[in-house]
Every structure is written in structure tokens, then in C-alpha cells.
Design a protein around this motif. Sequence first.
Motif, short mmCIF file in Angstrom:
data_model
loop_
_atom_site.label_atom_id
_atom_site.label_comp_id
_atom_site.label_asym_id
_atom_site.label_seq_id
_atom_site.Cartn_x
_atom_site.Cartn_y
_atom_site.Cartn_z
N VAL A 89 52.90 46.79 60.80
CA VAL A 89 51.67 46.70 60.02
C VAL A 89 51.66 47.76 58.92
CG1 VAL A 89 49.17 47.08 60.10
CG2 VAL A 89 50.28 45.68 61.86
N ASN A 90 52.06 48.97 59.23
CA ASN A 90 52.09 50.05 58.24
C ASN A 90 53.04 49.72 57.09
OD1 ASN A 90 51.33 52.91 57.51
ND2 ASN A 90 53.55 53.14 57.63
N ASP A 91 54.19 49.13 57.41
CA ASP A 91 55.16 48.74 56.38
C ASP A 91 54.57 47.66 55.48
OD1 ASP A 91 57.05 50.44 57.59
OD2 ASP A 91 57.68 48.84 58.95
N PHE A 92 53.86 46.72 56.09
CA PHE A 92 53.24 45.62 55.34
C PHE A 92 52.19 46.15 54.36
CE2 PHE A 92 49.90 42.28 55.11
CZ PHE A 92 50.64 41.32 54.45
N GLU A 106 42.36 54.63 56.59
CA GLU A 106 40.96 54.31 56.35
C GLU A 106 40.75 52.81 56.26
OE1 GLU A 106 37.39 55.10 53.04
OE2 GLU A 106 39.40 55.93 52.71
N ALA A 107 41.66 52.11 55.57
CA ALA A 107 41.53 50.65 55.42
C ALA A 107 41.68 49.95 56.77
CB ALA A 107 42.58 50.13 54.45
N LEU A 108 42.65 50.38 57.57
CA LEU A 108 42.86 49.77 58.88
C LEU A 108 41.69 50.05 59.82
CD1 LEU A 108 46.66 50.53 59.41
CD2 LEU A 108 45.63 48.33 58.83
N LYS A 109 41.13 51.25 59.73
CA LYS A 109 39.96 51.58 60.55
C LYS A 109 38.76 50.74 60.13
CE LYS A 109 41.31 56.36 61.60
NZ LYS A 109 41.05 57.80 61.30
N SER A 110 38.63 50.49 58.83
CA SER A 110 37.50 49.72 58.32
C SER A 110 37.49 48.29 58.83
CB SER A 110 37.51 49.70 56.78
OG SER A 110 37.31 50.99 56.26
N LEU A 134 42.95 41.69 55.29
CA LEU A 134 41.71 42.19 54.70
C LEU A 134 41.82 43.69 54.42
CD1 LEU A 134 38.87 41.45 53.81
CD2 LEU A 134 38.10 41.77 56.17
N ALA A 135 42.42 44.42 55.35
CA ALA A 135 42.61 45.87 55.15
C ALA A 135 43.46 46.13 53.91
CB ALA A 135 43.27 46.48 56.38
N ARG A 136 44.49 45.34 53.74
CA ARG A 136 45.37 45.49 52.58
C ARG A 136 44.61 45.23 51.28
NH1 ARG A 136 49.80 42.28 50.30
NH2 ARG A 136 51.53 43.64 49.75
N ALA A 137 43.72 44.23 51.32
CA ALA A 137 42.97 43.86 50.12
C ALA A 137 41.95 44.92 49.73
CB ALA A 137 42.27 42.52 50.34
N ILE A 138 41.40 45.65 50.70
CA ILE A 138 40.36 46.64 50.38
C ILE A 138 40.90 48.06 50.27
CG2 ILE A 138 38.60 45.25 51.53
CD1 ILE A 138 38.63 47.31 53.82
N SER A 139 42.22 48.22 50.44
CA SER A 139 42.80 49.56 50.47
C SER A 139 42.56 50.34 49.18
CB SER A 139 44.31 49.49 50.77
OG SER A 139 44.98 48.73 49.77
N LYS A 140 42.45 49.63 48.05
CA LYS A 140 42.21 50.30 46.77
C LYS A 140 40.75 50.22 46.34
CE LYS A 140 46.82 50.19 44.75
NZ LYS A 140 47.63 49.84 43.55
N LYS A 141 39.88 49.90 47.30
CA LYS A 141 38.44 49.85 47.06
C LYS A 141 38.09 48.99 45.83
CE LYS A 141 37.17 54.13 49.41
NZ LYS A 141 38.40 54.20 50.19
N PRO A 142 38.35 47.70 45.93
CA PRO A 142 38.07 46.81 44.80
C PRO A 142 36.57 46.65 44.55
CG PRO A 142 38.58 45.53 46.75
CD PRO A 142 38.85 46.97 47.11
N GLU A 143 36.24 46.30 43.32
CA GLU A 143 34.86 45.95 42.98
C GLU A 143 34.61 44.47 43.24
OE1 GLU A 143 33.57 49.12 39.56
OE2 GLU A 143 34.55 47.28 38.90
N LYS A 167 30.54 41.09 55.57
CA LYS A 167 29.24 41.56 55.09
C LYS A 167 29.19 43.08 55.06
CE LYS A 167 25.41 39.70 56.46
NZ LYS A 167 24.32 39.16 57.32
N LYS A 168 29.74 43.71 56.10
CA LYS A 168 29.74 45.17 56.19
C LYS A 168 30.58 45.78 55.07
CE LYS A 168 30.79 48.92 59.44
NZ LYS A 168 31.30 49.25 60.79
N ILE A 169 31.73 45.17 54.78
CA ILE A 169 32.60 45.66 53.71
C ILE A 169 31.90 45.55 52.37
CG2 ILE A 169 34.69 45.09 52.39
CD1 ILE A 169 36.01 44.45 55.10
#
Length: 248
Positions: A89-92, A106-110, A134-143, A167-169
Motif C-alpha cells: 500500500v505504501n509503495d502504491f 495522514e491520508a491513510l489515517k483519514s 481515496l487516500a491516494r486521491a486526497i493525499s495532496k489535499k485537493p480542492e 461526506k467527512k472528507i
Amino acid sequence: MSTENNILVKLNNAGYKQNNKWLVEGVSFTVEKGKIVTLIGPNGSGKSTTAKIALGFYKGIEGQVEKFTNKIGYVPQKISIDWTLPLRVNDFMLLTDKLSDDVVDEALKSTGVYHLKNKNLGNLSGGEFQRVLLARAISKKPELLVLDEPVQGVDFTGEIEMYELIKKISANLNCGILLISHDLHTVMSATDYVVCLNGHVCCCGSPTEVAFNKEYKALFGEQASKTLTIYEHKHDHIHTTDGEIKKN
């Protein structure tokens, strides 16, 4: 970004033609910060095409698309992976972006899958894999976050938890979300605005407005409308990433 409003992307009478055939046409809507817009419709109705129009994937589109941000996260409907590769998962998470350990964690915890960081990607359940995407998609905190069928491979109870997570994200990142789904009975509870497509916009509005619209009923039947209006999720339990229910 405009100071007058929170619009992230705006489609105005947008459409796309391929081999002289319209895949979708006449689509208009906006996605704003902190709001979730859902595209629904039968297979082949133009949902994924519309999302890709919003993302700017196509050239020579009909109509107009205005984007007010370049900070975009995307989870596609299909992703090609060689499942025989020993990919953790980390490599991905690091395949296409250089991310710090803190950002990855942080992304994986989220998304509730930090404990899977060193697990082989091929050994994940459907729900776990969708959470990693989903974690990968939000890792850079997109708008703006575009999610194409984010609950595929997830069972019913897992679907509910996934939509609650989305919804939480949206709230935590104050990002706008463009969501594609066919899970009508659950997705409506996680949506601010619905666009029902069938090659064009059949109807749009709040979940309740769409559920009672005659065009929606013509596509999905009277029973679908009844199911949507009576659906209510009780929060006296939690769902694990495998979809199991545990009482609080």
C-alpha cells in the motif's frame, strides 16, 4: 479563485461527440467548495464522460467548462494493476507522487486504512482497496475531488460507511466533490445536488426533488423513488473496512 463565490468547476451546456455520436450533451452544473454533486443514470448514460469533460480530458467539447482550481484529486472507475506484483500500500501511494511519510500516514489515517500501510495491495478486500484509492486521491489535499463509482467491490454496509467517509472528507478539506454512482438508495443521503443523466440531463436538483421527478421515475421506476425517500441510516453502530457491523 473567484472571490465572489466558491465555484470550483462550472459546466455550461457541455457535451462530447465521438464518431459522430453524442456520448452526452447539454450538461450544465457547478461544483462548489464543501458541496457534493452526484451524477446518476443507467449504464451508458454519460456519467463518466461528463466527469472527464469536467476534468478537461477531452478536446473539442461542445459548450463550455470553466475550472477555477488545478488542485484536483481523481479516483477512476477502472485502474489497471498487475496484481502479481509484490506492491505494498505504501509503495502504491508513492507510485506517481513524491510524498513524505507524514503525508502518506495522514491520508491513510483519514480513510481508516493506516494499519494496512505495509500490506500487499493484492491481499486487500474490495472495500480496503477503495479506501486506499481515496487516500491516494486526497493525499495532496485537493480542492476538487472526482470519484467515479467509489464503492465498487464494496458490500451494502461498506457502501454506507464509504459515503459517510466521503461526506467527512468534503467537510474536513472543504473540497467540492463530483461523485458518480449507481447506488441510488444510499448515495442520495450523502449528496447536496443530483444530476440525473441519460445522454442528456433528465432532471436535477436536491435528492428529494430528483426522487419525485417524473423523468427519474421513468428511468428507475416508482419503487426507486419510494426507497430513496424512506431510506435513513441509523448511527448506533460502526462499520469496519470489511463491511462488518460493530455496535457502539
